[in-house]
Design an enzyme around this catalytic site. Structure first.
Site, PDB file in Angstrom:
ATOM      1  N   CYS A  96      -9.095  -2.802  10.699  1.00  0.00           N
ATOM      2  CA  CYS A  96      -9.462  -1.834   9.740  1.00  0.00           C
ATOM      3  C   CYS A  96      -8.004  -0.113   9.951  1.00  0.00           C
ATOM      4  O   CYS A  96      -7.414   0.089   8.892  1.00  0.00           O
ATOM      5  CB  CYS A  96     -10.309  -0.953   8.871  1.00  0.00           C
ATOM      6  N   HIS A 120     -15.080   2.645   9.408  1.00  0.00           N
ATOM      7  CA  HIS A 120     -14.494   1.671   8.139  1.00  0.00           C
ATOM      8  C   HIS A 120     -13.146   2.921   8.209  1.00  0.00           C
ATOM      9  O   HIS A 120     -13.240   4.347   8.392  1.00  0.00           O
ATOM     10  CB  HIS A 120     -14.569   1.493   6.842  1.00  0.00           C
ATOM     11  N   ASP A 172      -8.070   0.673  -1.025  1.00  0.00           N
ATOM     12  CA  ASP A 172      -8.922  -0.232   1.106  1.00  0.00           C
ATOM     13  C   ASP A 172      -7.966  -1.305   0.894  1.00  0.00           C
ATOM     14  O   ASP A 172      -8.740  -2.639   0.288  1.00  0.00           O
ATOM     15  CB  ASP A 172     -10.611  -0.422   0.193  1.00  0.00           C
TER      16      ASP A 172
END
Length: 725
Positions: free
Chosen positions: A430, A474, A490
């Site tokens: 991520c 994250h 995202d």
């Protein structure tokens, strides 16, 4: 003198044939090893090796009955330990250096165990070292392990106070367990009512490099592989229906300053007043309770977005202009707070203004191909339309169709990490994806920044709490769009929809041992066992570790105090301690009253004989004790067991009268024999006292009326006897 045992003798049998000193030493060394073992992972490698070698060496010396090392050996080892500690920590002060010194000094102290005083020093050093385990972990496992260590140390301490014979360790352990149970009420009262203070220690600094978790900054490219840290970051208890898993974004540090290699929060800019965020919420509120594990950071992790300050038991919370909530101190202990969030929200300016300029900055000379890609996307954007939204859609479409992969092992990135991600490797976790997306947006003149935190969670079916782990850490992006403000994007969910949608996580490769164990256990059973264990740990956190001063004051309110304070805690605690102490004194007095005073005098006499190296059996009568006393040591014969001593009150019967007459005749004969043998006058006086004690047991009815007075006279005479005192 060395102890030689048959080679064919098995270990349990060999232990039973060891001298008491060797057996007790081995037991104490085992307890010390149990105390030190949990903290070896927190201490330097040399410390664990040094301590293990010294304890093993001392155990071999005890087993073989060999002499202890000399003074120069001990001084040399001490100098090495101090020098190694100084080299490891650059100081002899502080928590880690201090614990290291205590560990090695305790090990070295076992090399000079020559007297009971040395053993007591080792015991109390071990008690202190047992407490230092909680500097590094306050988990339920640590507490259970230290409870076992406490019982072991108490057993060794009780055993050290039994100087005569070779009492079995289980007997000392039973006494130690009884002492622990007797002290449990006081310990519970101290836990509930002793005023809570800030801890005297903190957690070590952030050492999360190469592991998943939340950090104050983010460096993209210098980690070739990521190890999933499955430890718990926080637990959430929702009131009512929780949001969908894809909406569980817990906000942490916002990273907007990029120097080409590292992302950091913008100093000063992110610490503006929360009112400057221009936050507007709508929809239904989500109320929940967070139990945050210690992380040595001031962050208060909350769901996006939380307009009001979380309810803290101590201290105050403030929100930055980037919607991150902070407290006025670091979370060095378990922290619980209430929060109210709104998953539907908007914030930030609606028109382009100067405050957005820092979110467009890019260092010169980095990622030239990404800049060129941004120009291509800008040129292909529809004219006159919402060009920001078009650029975001174009970048996400490239991620969706370009063959990009979400992985834990993307390889080692170089200087131009965004270029390598977009054009070469097309793989990353991520952090790579979010950072590369933000760089592309800034190159296209769209304000953007990286937001870090936790995404998702897993509901525990046992207690209903949601568990958020370090592996749930994250990173996502926020872009500013005209007329909308800051909008969450995202990009990882585009590359790997299962990361946030169905909540699938990447798993680190298992080792051979883990694979073998999991291969023989049902996956459902393993999940249920894990859920049960975590529910138990959560109860430990809620009821024990998170028992704060506010919980104490609430307890006083439940007890009827209108406006309790810490002074009330002390008054109540003192009252309970005094009451329990008086109750213990009353119980002891009642027990002494219930015990036959004649038997108590006999037990005191037997104890004095034992101190003089005369060890009569428990069944010996006073007359037999007197005979052992006046005989020379070389002529003492073992006392044969006879009929059990009658401890019932004497009655006026013909049988007891006959016994009394016979004993009076024996008294005169034994006294004359003692005088003829030339025994010591003090020993003869003691023997005469013992014979009169036995005669008193078989007193006739008229003499029974004067029994309390006669017992008092014998008790006073016993205190005046000089032999064996």
């Amino acid at each position: 003198m060395a102890i030689k045992l048959p080679q064919s003798m098995k270990l349990p049998a060999a232990l039973t044939h060891l001298p008491r000193e060797a057996r007790d030493t081995l037991f104490m060394l085992g307890v010390i090893g149990w105390v030190v073992a949990p903290m070896l992972g927190e201490l330097p490698l040399w410390c664990g090796a040094f301590t293990g070698v010294v304890i093993l060496w001392r155990g071999v010396l005890a087993w073989r009955g060999q002499p202890l090392p000399g003074k120069w050996w001990r001084l040399g080892l001490l100098a090495f330990a101090v020098a190694a500690t100084l080299i490891s920590f650059k100081t002899l002060l502080g928590r880690d250096a201090g614990v290291t010194l205590v560990v090695v000094l305790l090990a070295l102290k076992t090399l000079e165990l020559r007297a009971q005083r040395d053993a007591f020093v080792v015991f109390f050093l071990s008690f202190f070292l047992m407490l230092t385990n909680f500097f590094y972990s306050q988990s339920l496992l640590t507490a259970a392990g230290m409870l076992v260590a406490l019982l072991g140390l108490l057993t060794a301490l009780v055993n050290a106070h039994m100087p005569v014979g070779r009492p079995p360790l289980w007997h000392a352990a039973r006494i130690a367990g009884g002492m622990t149970l007797l002290g449990a009420p006081i310990m519970v009262a101290l836990f509930l009512l002793f005023p809570r203070m800030a801890p005297l220690w903190g957690l070590p600094g952030d050492a999360m490099t190469g592991r998943s978790g939340l950090s104050a900054e983010m460096t993209v490219g210098n980690i070739a592989s990521l190890a999933l840290d499955d430890s718990v970051a926080m637990r959430i208890a929702f009131e009512g229906e929780p949001p969908a898993q894809s909406a569980l974004y817990f906000r942490g540090p916002v990273l907007s300053n990029f120097d080409g290699l590292r992302w950091r929060p913008t100093e000063g800019f992110g610490l503006l007043r929360g009112e400057d965020a221009q936050l507007k919420v709508q929809g239904l509120a989500v109320r929940y309770q967070v139990t945050l594990e210690p992380n040595h950071r001031p962050w208060l992790l909350t769901l996006d977005a939380t307009p009001t300050a979380p309810d803290l038991a101590q201290g105050r919370a403030r929100m930055t202009a980037e919607l991150q909530w902070l407290q006025d101190r670091n979370a060095t202990e378990l922290l619980r707070y209430q929060a109210t969030s709104y998953p539907q929200f908007s914030y930030g300016p609606l028109t382009l203004e100067a405050s957005l300029t820092p979110y467009l900055a890019l260092p010169q000379g980095f990622n030239p191909r990404t800049r060129a890609l941004a120009q291509e996307l800008t040129a292909s954007a529809p004219a006159g339309g919402p060009w920001g939204e078009a650029l975001v859609k174009a970048a996400l479409e490239r991620l969706r169709t370009g063959g990009y992969v979400y992985t834990l092992e993307p390889g080692l990135y170089g200087r131009d990490s965004a270029d390598e991600f977009w054009f070469d490797r097309k793989a990353g976790f991520c952090e790579h994806i979010a950072a590369s997306f933000v760089i592309l947006m800034r190159a296209a003149n769209v304000p953007a920044r990286v937001v870090t935190g936790y995404q998702g969670g897993q509901r525990n079916p046992v207690d209903g709490f949601w568990t958020v782990r370090q592996s749930d850490a994250h990173a996502w992006a926020e872009v500013w769009l005209s007329g909308q403000g800051w909008v969450r994007v995202d990009p990882t969910s585009v590359v790997a929809p299962s990361r946030t949608g169905t909540f699938a996580r990447l798993e680190a490769p298992r080792g051979a041992l883990a694979s073998a164990i999991l291969g023989t256990v049902s996956p459902r059973f393993a999940l249920n066992l894990r859920a049960t264990w975590e529910a138990v740990n959560n109860r430990w956190n809620q009821w024990v570790l998170n028992y704060t001063q506010a919980s104490q004051l609430n307890l006083l309110k439940d007890l009827g105090f209108e406006s309790p304070s810490w002074e009330d805690l002390i008054y109540l605690l003192c009252a309970i301690v005094v009451t329990v102490s008086l109750g213990g004194v009353a119980w002891s007095a009642w027990g002494r009253h219930r015990q036959d005073p004649w038997l108590r005098l006999l037990a005191q006499a037997r104890s004095r004989l034992q101190r003089a190296a005369i060890t009569p059996p428990d069944h010996a009568t006073p007359r037999q004790l007197a005979q052992q006393l006046v005989q020379p040591a070389s002529n003492r014969a073992p006392i044969e067991p006879n009929s059990p001593l009658d401890t019932r009150p004497a009655t006026h019967t013909a049988i007891h009268t006959a016994i009394h007459t016979a004993i009076q005749a024996d008294i005169q004969a034994d006294t004359q024999a003692a005088s003829q043998q030339g025994s010591h006058p003090d020993a003869q006086a003691f023997a005469d006292w013992l014979l009169r004690l036995e005669a008193l047991r078989y007193a006739s009815a008229p003499e029974r009326g004067a029994l309390p007075r006669q017992l008092s006279t014998l008790r006073r005479e016993f205190q005046q006897l000089r032999w064996g005192a």
